[in-house]
Scaffold this motif. Sequence first.
Motif, PDB file in Angstrom:
ATOM      1  N   GLY A  80      23.844 -37.649 -25.377  1.00  0.00           N
ATOM      2  CA  GLY A  80      24.596 -36.746 -24.507  1.00  0.00           C
ATOM      3  C   GLY A  80      25.258 -37.397 -23.319  1.00  0.00           C
ATOM      4  O   GLY A  80      26.370 -37.019 -22.930  1.00  0.00           O
ATOM      5  N   HIS A  81      24.624 -38.409 -22.721  1.00  0.00           N
ATOM      6  CA  HIS A  81      25.229 -39.025 -21.535  1.00  0.00           C
ATOM      7  C   HIS A  81      26.522 -39.774 -21.855  1.00  0.00           C
ATOM      8  O   HIS A  81      27.328 -40.013 -20.964  1.00  0.00           O
ATOM      9  N   PHE A  82      26.759 -40.111 -23.110  1.00  0.00           N
ATOM     10  CA  PHE A  82      28.013 -40.766 -23.477  1.00  0.00           C
ATOM     11  C   PHE A  82      29.176 -39.779 -23.562  1.00  0.00           C
ATOM     12  O   PHE A  82      30.336 -40.179 -23.601  1.00  0.00           O
ATOM     13  N   ALA A  83      28.861 -38.488 -23.576  1.00  0.00           N
ATOM     14  CA  ALA A  83      29.925 -37.474 -23.566  1.00  0.00           C
ATOM     15  C   ALA A  83      30.793 -37.610 -22.323  1.00  0.00           C
ATOM     16  O   ALA A  83      31.996 -37.322 -22.360  1.00  0.00           O
ATOM     17  N   THR A  84      30.213 -38.076 -21.220  1.00  0.00           N
ATOM     18  CA  THR A  84      30.976 -38.305 -19.987  1.00  0.00           C
ATOM     19  C   THR A  84      32.174 -39.205 -20.266  1.00  0.00           C
ATOM     20  O   THR A  84      33.267 -38.980 -19.745  1.00  0.00           O
ATOM     21  N   TYR A  85      31.967 -40.226 -21.069  1.00  0.00           N
ATOM     22  CA  TYR A  85      33.046 -41.164 -21.401  1.00  0.00           C
ATOM     23  C   TYR A  85      33.922 -40.622 -22.527  1.00  0.00           C
ATOM     24  O   TYR A  85      35.149 -40.632 -22.431  1.00  0.00           O
ATOM     25  N   ILE A  86      33.301 -40.161 -23.586  1.00  0.00           N
ATOM     26  CA  ILE A  86      34.055 -39.710 -24.761  1.00  0.00           C
ATOM     27  C   ILE A  86      34.996 -38.564 -24.401  1.00  0.00           C
ATOM     28  O   ILE A  86      36.118 -38.499 -24.893  1.00  0.00           O
ATOM     29  N   PRO A 140      38.582 -38.092 -30.875  1.00  0.00           N
ATOM     30  CA  PRO A 140      37.264 -37.772 -30.300  1.00  0.00           C
ATOM     31  C   PRO A 140      36.677 -36.452 -30.801  1.00  0.00           C
ATOM     32  O   PRO A 140      35.459 -36.349 -30.965  1.00  0.00           O
ATOM     33  N   SER A 141      37.515 -35.478 -31.057  1.00  0.00           N
ATOM     34  CA  SER A 141      37.015 -34.171 -31.515  1.00  0.00           C
ATOM     35  C   SER A 141      36.406 -34.241 -32.914  1.00  0.00           C
ATOM     36  O   SER A 141      35.710 -33.310 -33.327  1.00  0.00           O
ATOM     37  N   ASP A 142      36.627 -35.332 -33.633  1.00  0.00           N
ATOM     38  CA  ASP A 142      36.022 -35.508 -34.953  1.00  0.00           C
ATOM     39  C   ASP A 142      34.548 -35.902 -34.863  1.00  0.00           C
ATOM     40  O   ASP A 142      33.823 -35.797 -35.849  1.00  0.00           O
ATOM     41  N   SER A 172      19.573 -48.583 -27.065  1.00  0.00           N
ATOM     42  CA  SER A 172      18.965 -47.961 -25.876  1.00  0.00           C
ATOM     43  C   SER A 172      18.174 -46.711 -26.255  1.00  0.00           C
ATOM     44  O   SER A 172      18.221 -45.697 -25.556  1.00  0.00           O
ATOM     45  N   ASN A 173      17.508 -46.781 -27.401  1.00  0.00           N
ATOM     46  CA  ASN A 173      16.674 -45.680 -27.906  1.00  0.00           C
ATOM     47  C   ASN A 173      17.463 -44.418 -28.250  1.00  0.00           C
ATOM     48  O   ASN A 173      16.904 -43.328 -28.285  1.00  0.00           O
ATOM     49  N   ASN A 174      18.771 -44.562 -28.482  1.00  0.00           N
ATOM     50  CA  ASN A 174      19.614 -43.415 -28.819  1.00  0.00           C
ATOM     51  C   ASN A 174      20.477 -43.726 -30.034  1.00  0.00           C
ATOM     52  O   ASN A 174      20.928 -44.856 -30.202  1.00  0.00           O
ATOM     53  N   PRO A 175      20.738 -42.709 -30.867  1.00  0.00           N
ATOM     54  CA  PRO A 175      21.647 -42.922 -31.989  1.00  0.00           C
ATOM     55  C   PRO A 175      23.090 -43.058 -31.491  1.00  0.00           C
ATOM     56  O   PRO A 175      23.473 -42.456 -30.484  1.00  0.00           O
ATOM     57  N   MET A 176      23.871 -43.868 -32.210  1.00  0.00           N
ATOM     58  CA  MET A 176      25.275 -44.064 -31.847  1.00  0.00           C
ATOM     59  C   MET A 176      26.025 -44.496 -33.097  1.00  0.00           C
ATOM     60  O   MET A 176      25.601 -45.417 -33.790  1.00  0.00           O
ATOM     61  N   SER A 177      27.131 -43.809 -33.382  1.00  0.00           N
ATOM     62  CA  SER A 177      27.946 -44.207 -34.531  1.00  0.00           C
ATOM     63  C   SER A 177      28.928 -45.287 -34.100  1.00  0.00           C
ATOM     64  O   SER A 177      29.240 -45.453 -32.910  1.00  0.00           O
ATOM     65  N   VAL A 178      29.432 -45.981 -35.077  1.00  0.00           N
ATOM     66  CA  VAL A 178      30.424 -47.028 -34.825  1.00  0.00           C
ATOM     67  C   VAL A 178      31.654 -46.423 -34.149  1.00  0.00           C
ATOM     68  O   VAL A 178      32.139 -46.935 -33.143  1.00  0.00           O
ATOM     69  N   ARG A 179      32.141 -45.303 -34.686  1.00  0.00           N
ATOM     70  CA  ARG A 179      33.342 -44.717 -34.101  1.00  0.00           C
ATOM     71  C   ARG A 179      33.089 -44.169 -32.698  1.00  0.00           C
ATOM     72  O   ARG A 179      33.957 -44.237 -31.835  1.00  0.00           O
ATOM     73  N   ALA A 180      31.881 -43.649 -32.436  1.00  0.00           N
ATOM     74  CA  ALA A 180      31.559 -43.189 -31.086  1.00  0.00           C
ATOM     75  C   ALA A 180      31.568 -44.364 -30.107  1.00  0.00           C
ATOM     76  O   ALA A 180      31.985 -44.212 -28.949  1.00  0.00           O
ATOM     77  N   LEU A 181      31.147 -45.530 -30.550  1.00  0.00           N
ATOM     78  CA  LEU A 181      31.213 -46.722 -29.699  1.00  0.00           C
ATOM     79  C   LEU A 181      32.661 -47.056 -29.340  1.00  0.00           C
ATOM     80  O   LEU A 181      32.961 -47.411 -28.201  1.00  0.00           O
ATOM     81  N   GLY A 182      33.561 -46.926 -30.313  1.00  0.00           N
ATOM     82  CA  GLY A 182      34.980 -47.174 -30.032  1.00  0.00           C
ATOM     83  C   GLY A 182      35.525 -46.220 -28.981  1.00  0.00           C
ATOM     84  O   GLY A 182      36.201 -46.638 -28.031  1.00  0.00           O
ATOM     85  N   GLU A 237      43.156 -36.698 -26.946  1.00  0.00           N
ATOM     86  CA  GLU A 237      43.257 -36.308 -28.360  1.00  0.00           C
ATOM     87  C   GLU A 237      44.631 -36.661 -28.931  1.00  0.00           C
ATOM     88  O   GLU A 237      44.895 -36.443 -30.106  1.00  0.00           O
ATOM     89  N   GLU A 238      45.489 -37.213 -28.097  1.00  0.00           N
ATOM     90  CA  GLU A 238      46.871 -37.470 -28.487  1.00  0.00           C
ATOM     91  C   GLU A 238      46.987 -38.569 -29.551  1.00  0.00           C
ATOM     92  O   GLU A 238      47.869 -38.530 -30.401  1.00  0.00           O
ATOM     93  N   TYR A 239      46.095 -39.550 -29.487  1.00  0.00           N
ATOM     94  CA  TYR A 239      46.188 -40.709 -30.380  1.00  0.00           C
ATOM     95  C   TYR A 239      44.903 -40.890 -31.173  1.00  0.00           C
ATOM     96  O   TYR A 239      43.851 -40.382 -30.797  1.00  0.00           O
ATOM     97  N   THR A 240      44.978 -41.683 -32.232  1.00  0.00           N
ATOM     98  CA  THR A 240      43.791 -42.032 -33.013  1.00  0.00           C
ATOM     99  C   THR A 240      42.979 -43.084 -32.261  1.00  0.00           C
ATOM    100  O   THR A 240      43.457 -43.671 -31.281  1.00  0.00           O
ATOM    101  N   LEU A 241      41.786 -43.350 -32.745  1.00  0.00           N
ATOM    102  CA  LEU A 241      40.928 -44.366 -32.141  1.00  0.00           C
ATOM    103  C   LEU A 241      41.647 -45.704 -32.048  1.00  0.00           C
ATOM    104  O   LEU A 241      41.690 -46.322 -30.979  1.00  0.00           O
ATOM    105  N   ILE A 242      42.220 -46.156 -33.126  1.00  0.00           N
ATOM    106  CA  ILE A 242      42.895 -47.464 -33.142  1.00  0.00           C
ATOM    107  C   ILE A 242      44.099 -47.461 -32.199  1.00  0.00           C
ATOM    108  O   ILE A 242      44.290 -48.406 -31.423  1.00  0.00           O
TER     109      ILE A 242
END
Length: 173
Positions: A13-19, A3-5, A143-153, A24-29
Amino acid sequence: MKPSDLQPEEFAGHFATYINQVSEEYTLIEELEISVHRFIKFVQNIPLDKFDYRYAEGKWTIKDIIQHLIDAERIFAYRALRFARNDKTPLSSFEENDYVDEANANQRSIQDLLTELAVVRQATLSLFKSFSNEELLRIGIASNNPMSVRALGFTIIGHQNHHQRVFEERYLD
């Protein structure tokens, strides 16, 4: 990738609540794989009389929330697929309350819901494993906001973690 990447321009910004609720212990996968097992084990230890419980009028039951997690993960994975394939079409939002109202989760068994969650996560995991590093960095509009593929994960994982905390704080005290 952790996530720190993520860079601030990769998600609203509202997705920061989830992210911010993703370790940080594991990778996305790794976390996509581990977190669903952790969640299922957690839910299987909830007393049976709690699955249809609402802590206040108009609030969702635990079954409703699990169905919500399934629906949201499908939608986030679909967005990830579209963005990874460089589809520039802006995607609309979804009204989570309408989805819950129509899903009839409380008519289903908890095991059926958990099985569906596991199957959906397996599909999500396969999808994310198929993405190249370049695809993971692609950004689309939802939803009118930018989002990367990895941020969705990371959002899928953090959304699940968020609702597990809600279970602990509001349903299991």
